[in-house]
Design a protein around this motif. Structure first.
Motif, PDB file in Angstrom:
ATOM      1  N   ASP A 163      -3.358   6.024 -12.910  1.00 13.74           N
ATOM      2  CA  ASP A 163      -3.286   6.727 -14.196  1.00 13.74           C
ATOM      3  C   ASP A 163      -2.135   7.712 -14.299  1.00 13.74           C
ATOM      4  N   ASN A 164      -1.421   7.938 -13.192  1.00 10.28           N
ATOM      5  CA  ASN A 164      -0.324   8.913 -13.204  1.00 10.28           C
ATOM      6  C   ASN A 164       0.879   8.376 -12.433  1.00 10.28           C
ATOM      7  N   VAL A 165       2.066   8.784 -12.866  1.00  5.63           N
ATOM      8  CA  VAL A 165       3.274   8.499 -12.099  1.00  5.63           C
ATOM      9  C   VAL A 165       3.169   9.228 -10.768  1.00  5.63           C
ATOM     10  N   ARG A 166       3.598   8.592  -9.689  1.00  3.76           N
ATOM     11  CA  ARG A 166       3.416   9.148  -8.354  1.00  3.76           C
ATOM     12  C   ARG A 166       4.710   9.070  -7.552  1.00  3.76           C
ATOM     13  N   GLN A 167       5.082  10.161  -6.896  1.00  3.28           N
ATOM     14  CA  GLN A 167       6.237  10.192  -6.008  1.00  3.28           C
ATOM     15  C   GLN A 167       5.760  10.053  -4.566  1.00  3.28           C
ATOM     16  N   ILE A 168       6.424   9.176  -3.805  1.00  8.66           N
ATOM     17  CA  ILE A 168       6.017   8.939  -2.420  1.00  8.66           C
ATOM     18  C   ILE A 168       7.238   8.970  -1.505  1.00  8.66           C
ATOM     19  N   PRO A 171       6.029  -5.076  12.650  1.00  8.93           N
ATOM     20  CA  PRO A 171       6.523  -3.757  12.247  1.00  8.93           C
ATOM     21  C   PRO A 171       5.956  -2.659  13.135  1.00  8.93           C
ATOM     22  N   ASN A 172       6.677  -1.526  13.199  1.00  5.38           N
ATOM     23  CA  ASN A 172       6.122  -0.362  13.903  1.00  5.38           C
ATOM     24  C   ASN A 172       5.566   0.656  12.919  1.00  5.38           C
ATOM     25  N   SER A 173       5.661   0.338  11.608  1.00  2.00           N
ATOM     26  CA  SER A 173       5.122   1.244  10.596  1.00  2.00           C
ATOM     27  C   SER A 173       4.644   0.424   9.408  1.00  2.00           C
ATOM     28  N   TYR A 174       3.465   0.772   8.887  1.00  5.58           N
ATOM     29  CA  TYR A 174       2.898   0.102   7.714  1.00  5.58           C
ATOM     30  C   TYR A 174       2.357   1.172   6.770  1.00  5.58           C
ATOM     31  N   GLN A 175       2.733   1.088   5.488  1.00  2.80           N
ATOM     32  CA  GLN A 175       2.225   2.022   4.484  1.00  2.80           C
ATOM     33  C   GLN A 175       1.854   1.255   3.228  1.00  2.80           C
ATOM     34  N   HIS A 176       0.786   1.682   2.591  1.00  3.68           N
ATOM     35  CA  HIS A 176       0.364   1.106   1.313  1.00  3.68           C
ATOM     36  C   HIS A 176       0.227   2.230   0.301  1.00  3.68           C
ATOM     37  N   PHE A 177       0.773   2.022  -0.909  1.00 12.87           N
ATOM     38  CA  PHE A 177       0.729   3.044  -1.955  1.00 12.87           C
ATOM     39  C   PHE A 177       0.320   2.400  -3.275  1.00 12.87           C
ATOM     40  N   LEU A 188       2.878   3.904 -13.684  1.00 11.89           N
ATOM     41  CA  LEU A 188       1.456   3.631 -13.815  1.00 11.89           C
ATOM     42  C   LEU A 188       1.155   2.188 -13.411  1.00 11.89           C
ATOM     43  N   ASN A 189      -0.028   1.967 -12.858  1.00 13.49           N
ATOM     44  CA  ASN A 189      -0.503   0.620 -12.503  1.00 13.49           C
ATOM     45  C   ASN A 189       0.471  -0.101 -11.581  1.00 13.49           C
ATOM     46  N   THR A 190       0.901   0.601 -10.538  1.00 11.78           N
ATOM     47  CA  THR A 190       1.867   0.043  -9.594  1.00 11.78           C
ATOM     48  C   THR A 190       1.263   0.025  -8.195  1.00 11.78           C
ATOM     49  N   ASP A 191       1.587  -1.026  -7.437  1.00 15.27           N
ATOM     50  CA  ASP A 191       1.053  -1.183  -6.088  1.00 15.27           C
ATOM     51  C   ASP A 191       2.159  -1.764  -5.209  1.00 15.27           C
ATOM     52  N   LEU A 192       2.419  -1.121  -4.060  1.00  9.53           N
ATOM     53  CA  LEU A 192       3.422  -1.666  -3.141  1.00  9.53           C
ATOM     54  C   LEU A 192       3.060  -1.338  -1.695  1.00  9.53           C
ATOM     55  N   THR A 193       3.656  -2.097  -0.782  1.00  7.46           N
ATOM     56  CA  THR A 193       3.503  -1.847   0.648  1.00  7.46           C
ATOM     57  C   THR A 193       4.880  -1.725   1.288  1.00  7.46           C
ATOM     58  N   PHE A 194       4.944  -0.953   2.391  1.00  6.82           N
ATOM     59  CA  PHE A 194       6.185  -0.780   3.147  1.00  6.82           C
ATOM     60  C   PHE A 194       5.923  -1.114   4.606  1.00  6.82           C
TER      61      PHE A 194
END
Length: 333
Positions: A121-126, A111-117, A138-144
């Protein structure tokens, strides 16, 4: 509460240390003392853990790259690496990486781009690097990761609502559990708990497969359709959603249970709890529950359940609360 700001040099030093530890921990001569030193370094700062996880992903990608044919050259019987050899190898890698990265990108390997989010405790917009927007529950984990031929998200746990930037030549793939969701531009929700996955489509279309080891792109969903799958499913289960569907209530901070048996309600509840609720037996799973709950306050729901349901709570050996049905008394004659 102030946020710590690191200089570029400090950040680079952490990245270099993560690369060093990734190499050492994969080396056959890594010692127990080195592993203890790594654990201390890993725990010293949250960014240490983040950078090390990123290095592991790069390492795993590199493991799948084609390797050149071995050349028969004389080798010493017992090669021993010194720190000087590691330094030379690191220098060669530093020079080769730009070319390798370009070649890996052009061939679709790297990949030419890697992101982790992550959201705790809170809803998050990314915002993803491709312009797509995601809301994390809440309690969510993902990578792009952005590859030449596709955009790839891995939902490690939790729930996310996606608004995907349209690009018909660059499909957007979400991996969740053993399955995959493939789109080019649309709005949809993916919920995952343990081995269960549920996909709700709001706009556009997606292809859902329950097992990435199977051939084909899976089943197509249209707007107001839902797909469910779990471990071992050959095909996802497809159903229609209706105007009163409450799957997306979490976007407003709510969990809505529409008179569900506890066997169906607990997966929806448990992903918000510190200690998941368990069922004592099948009869406790048939007890029904309803109501509207604040997703930030669901830990407080546990103690109130015996007040509204015919149950009592115990604890198992792991400390999880266990739901038991109250004994049914025969009516007196």
């Amino acid at each position: 509460m102030t946020q710590e700001t690191l200089s570029e040099a400090e950040y680079d030093a952490i990245t270099d240390a993560a690369a060093h530890w990734c190499m050492r921990l994969h080396a056959v001569d890594c010692t127990a003392e080195e592993r203890r030193e790594f654990e201390q370094w890993h725990a010293a700062h949250p960014l240490h853990a983040f950078e090390y996880e990123a290095m592991l992903e790069i390492w795993e990608v590199a493991e799948h790259l084609p390797r050149p044919e071995p050349v028969a050259t004389p080798m010493p019987l017992k090669p021993a690496r010194t720190w000087r050899q590691y330094a030379v190898a690191a220098g060669v890698c530093a020079l080769a990486l730009p070319l390798a990265a370009y070649t890996g990108w052009s061939l679709g390997w790297l990949p030419n781009s890697y992101q982790h989010f992550a959201a705790s405790d809170n809803v998050r917009q990314i915002n993803l690097a491709d312009g797509s927007q995601v809301e994390l529950n809440l309690n969510t984990d993902l990578t792009f990761t952005n590859y030449k031929n596709e955009r790839r998200v891995t939902l490690n746990k939790g729930e996310a609502f996606f608004e995907v930037s349209h690009d018909s030549n660059h499909p957007f793939i979400v991996r969740a559990g053993e399955g995959r969701i493939r789109v080019t531009g649309t709005r949809f929700n993916v919920w995952m708990y343990e081995d269960q996955v549920r996909v709700n489509l709001v706009e556009g279309s997606v292809l859902v497969t329950s097992n990435t080891a199977l051939n084909g792109d899976g089943l197509r969903l249209g707007p107001s359709m839902q797909a469910r799958y779990k471990h071992g499913d050959y095909m996802p289960q497809i159903s229609q959603t209706y105007a009163n569907d409450t799957s997306l209530a979490w976007l407003n901070g709510k969990l809505v249970l529409n008179d569900l048996p506890l066997s169906e309600a607990l997966p929806l509840i448990n992903r918000y709890l510190d200690k998941p609720l368990m069922l004592a037996d099948n009869s406790s799973g048939s007890i029904r529950i309803g109501g509207v709950y604040n997703i930030k306050q669901l830990n407080g729901l546990i103690g109130s359940l015996p007040k509204v349901l015919p149950i009592y709570l115990t604890r198992n050996s792991d400390g999880n609360p266990v739901i038991n049905p109250l004994p049914q008394h025969s009516p007196k004659n």
